[in-house]
Design an enzyme around this catalytic site. Sequence first.
Site, PDB file in Angstrom:
ATOM      1  N   GLY A   1       0.809  -1.220   0.000  1.00  0.00           N
ATOM      2  CA  GLY A   1       0.000   0.000   0.000  1.00  0.00           C
ATOM      3  C   GLY A   1       0.841   1.268   0.000  1.00  0.00           C
ATOM      4  O   GLY A   1       0.434   2.303  -0.541  1.00  0.00           O
ATOM      5  N   ASN A   2       2.045   1.189   0.579  1.00  0.00           N
ATOM      6  CA  ASN A   2       2.909   2.375   0.634  1.00  0.00           C
ATOM      7  C   ASN A   2       3.523   2.712  -0.727  1.00  0.00           C
ATOM      8  O   ASN A   2       4.155   3.747  -0.894  1.00  0.00           O
ATOM      9  CB  ASN A   2       3.996   2.210   1.707  1.00  0.00           C
ATOM     10  CG  ASN A   2       4.837   0.973   1.470  1.00  0.00           C
ATOM     11  OD1 ASN A   2       4.425   0.061   0.740  1.00  0.00           O
ATOM     12  ND2 ASN A   2       6.001   0.916   2.065  1.00  0.00           N
TER      13      ASN A   2
ATOM     14  N   LYS B   1      -5.682  -5.738  14.431  1.00  0.00           N
ATOM     15  CA  LYS B   1      -5.266  -4.913  13.291  1.00  0.00           C
ATOM     16  C   LYS B   1      -5.793  -3.476  13.447  1.00  0.00           C
ATOM     17  O   LYS B   1      -7.002  -3.240  13.396  1.00  0.00           O
ATOM     18  CB  LYS B   1      -5.827  -5.557  12.019  1.00  0.00           C
ATOM     19  CG  LYS B   1      -5.525  -4.824  10.742  1.00  0.00           C
ATOM     20  CD  LYS B   1      -4.200  -5.201  10.151  1.00  0.00           C
ATOM     21  CE  LYS B   1      -3.880  -4.277   8.990  1.00  0.00           C
ATOM     22  NZ  LYS B   1      -2.471  -4.268   8.620  1.00  0.00           N
TER      23      LYS B   1
ATOM     24  N   LYS C   1      -3.059  -8.808   3.338  1.00  0.00           N
ATOM     25  CA  LYS C   1      -3.000  -8.782   1.862  1.00  0.00           C
ATOM     26  C   LYS C   1      -2.091  -9.857   1.280  1.00  0.00           C
ATOM     27  O   LYS C   1      -2.431 -10.487   0.266  1.00  0.00           O
ATOM     28  CB  LYS C   1      -2.518  -7.403   1.429  1.00  0.00           C
ATOM     29  CG  LYS C   1      -1.895  -7.329   0.051  1.00  0.00           C
ATOM     30  CD  LYS C   1      -1.214  -5.992  -0.192  1.00  0.00           C
ATOM     31  CE  LYS C   1      -0.048  -5.697   0.732  1.00  0.00           C
ATOM     32  NZ  LYS C   1       1.231  -6.378   0.378  1.00  0.00           N
TER      33      LYS C   1
ATOM     34  N   LYS D   1       4.802 -11.827   5.322  1.00  0.00           N
ATOM     35  CA  LYS D   1       5.258 -11.994   3.937  1.00  0.00           C
ATOM     36  C   LYS D   1       6.006 -13.317   3.784  1.00  0.00           C
ATOM     37  O   LYS D   1       5.729 -14.103   2.872  1.00  0.00           O
ATOM     38  CB  LYS D   1       6.165 -10.827   3.519  1.00  0.00           C
ATOM     39  CG  LYS D   1       5.443  -9.481   3.481  1.00  0.00           C
ATOM     40  CD  LYS D   1       6.338  -8.365   2.946  1.00  0.00           C
ATOM     41  CE  LYS D   1       5.849  -6.989   3.390  1.00  0.00           C
ATOM     42  NZ  LYS D   1       4.447  -6.705   3.102  1.00  0.00           N
TER      43      LYS D   1
END
Lengths: 314, 314
Positions: free
Chosen positions: A12-13, A132, A216, A277
Amino acid sequence: MTKKLVAIALGGNMILQKGQPKTYEQQMENLRVATEVIVKIIKMGYGVILTHGNGPQVGNILVQQQSGVTEGIPAQPLNICGAMSQGQIGFMIQTAMEELLHEEGMKDRRVVAIVTRVLVDSSDPAFKEPTKPIGPFYTEEEAIVLHKKSRDTYINDAGRGFRKVVPSPIPLEILEGKTIRRCVEEGDIIIAVGGGGIPVARKNGQFVDVEAVIDKDRATEVLATQIDADILMIITDVSNAYVNFGKPDQKSIGKITIEEMKKIFDGQFAKGSMKPKVGSAIRFIENGGTLSIITSPENAIDALKDKAGTRLVQ
Amino acid sequence: MTKKLVAIALGGNMILQKGQPKTYEQQMENLRVATEVIVKIIKMGYGVILTHGNGPQVGNILVQQQSGVTEGIPAQPLNICGAMSQGQIGFMIQTAMEELLHEEGMKDRRVVAIVTRVLVDSSDPAFKEPTKPIGPFYTEEEAIVLHKKSRDTYINDAGRGFRKVVPSPIPLEILEGKTIRRCVEEGDIIIAVGGGGIPVARKNGQFVDVEAVIDKDRATEVLATQIDADILMIITDVSNAYVNFGKPDQKSIGKITIEEMKKIFDGQFAKGSMKPKVGSAIRFIENGGTLSIITSPENAIDALKDKAGTRLVQ
């Protein structure tokens, strides 16, 4: 289909960085840079599904939902805000990418954004422990008042203020998976699973409203496995995952088997950052994938050529 | 594919009516009712593409965009707000419809929402004469200040207050048309062209930002023609189009050839209401379609059986 299929998760960044103006123009400027490497990968002949974060965008939408209440517009729930951000970001990405594709002589390639739902289990233990953080920051006093009113949970987010936290359940299935697979087989470049997808749960054929955020990278892994992709590529702001990250003896991880990676998994990697990740990268190989890559945009092409980035294999 | 393809346009007021609470719950309640007939049409064996209005939703989003400015969130442009509303409404419709499909024993049918862009000509004369009111109402004084600041055009909207108006150019092509056709052929139920689609214009391979609203029924006709649909069905709040509507001698229009309809077209039908619907219905047949229907949800099934509603044929 003979060409290889790669599911790419864009952080997102890459769309909006902290401190940047939150305008449409700034986000488009960022996306024109961020999607350059995706277009290069398409030019290499890969079939591409692109997923993306939505943290900054859904954060802004949540603030706007609150601001609109005084104007008589009720705030829409989090799942709707997530759906909105998929439309918003999907449209921006397809605009940026089709321009680049045109410049690269691929003007007939179409980038299609699909609203994507992710099935979760309504009895996932995560629903008992929201973790979250989402939306705006509050003072401790404000958070206490809000908590009493709504029963929502608020936590002190890394000393930056108090924020609401929501559950992050495990993604089980991408409901639009079959359609996504078919579209990419036919040559479409697909944008999907925005912000980890819109979480839904089922009960006797009806949907149960779920207030949650799906990781994500984990949702991208579920999609990649479900549609039988060859490669999972997680694009982030570092070239590699590291052993002893930030310490004098830090060492970048290149090509590695999942057995080796699993040995170091528990002691290494930051929670909520590199750990999910790496976890998703491992899971993709365990579920039958050929190659998981974690790398930066600059190193993505070399990673596909087995020359850079963290590459997990069987 | 042997089954017939029908493109159905659902009016925005079927999702949220004037005076109703603007909540998620209210919209879902309305959609569960509004999509019942769509599910019946699917059960009859038709391939279905559903398009929808977004007036109330994008209106609310525009207000929220303005409210958020004081919290430091810049307002996103109209095309982004339209994209957001496609995500929002697409998700709500697919949720409502898949529940009904499940009840009807079609639990494996998937409803997929596709972010849809519509190509317009940036030199369309409509850009010189904005006509379509959007967003919140202002006083005349506020409108004058806003006009001086932005050069946007404001008009007195039917005596209800002043509103910004934007151009409503002619839709030329649905950029996702090929994907939509392919998905519906494979059995997906597709939600597309939300709010008339997100308008885009091209200049030397680059996209030009466009501030406009496309007529939903006209955009649905363009899609229906482009993907070679058999039937265009425009669902609205009256059972038929009428000759001399609202007068003592009003007469409902049943089955009619486009030649007959064209004879009465100019003198009849309210601008911005029934007129664009009838115009789109005529155009679909002129462009090779078999049947155009204008009717209410209650009469939609009978209209397909040639027993109710306004039915235009060659």
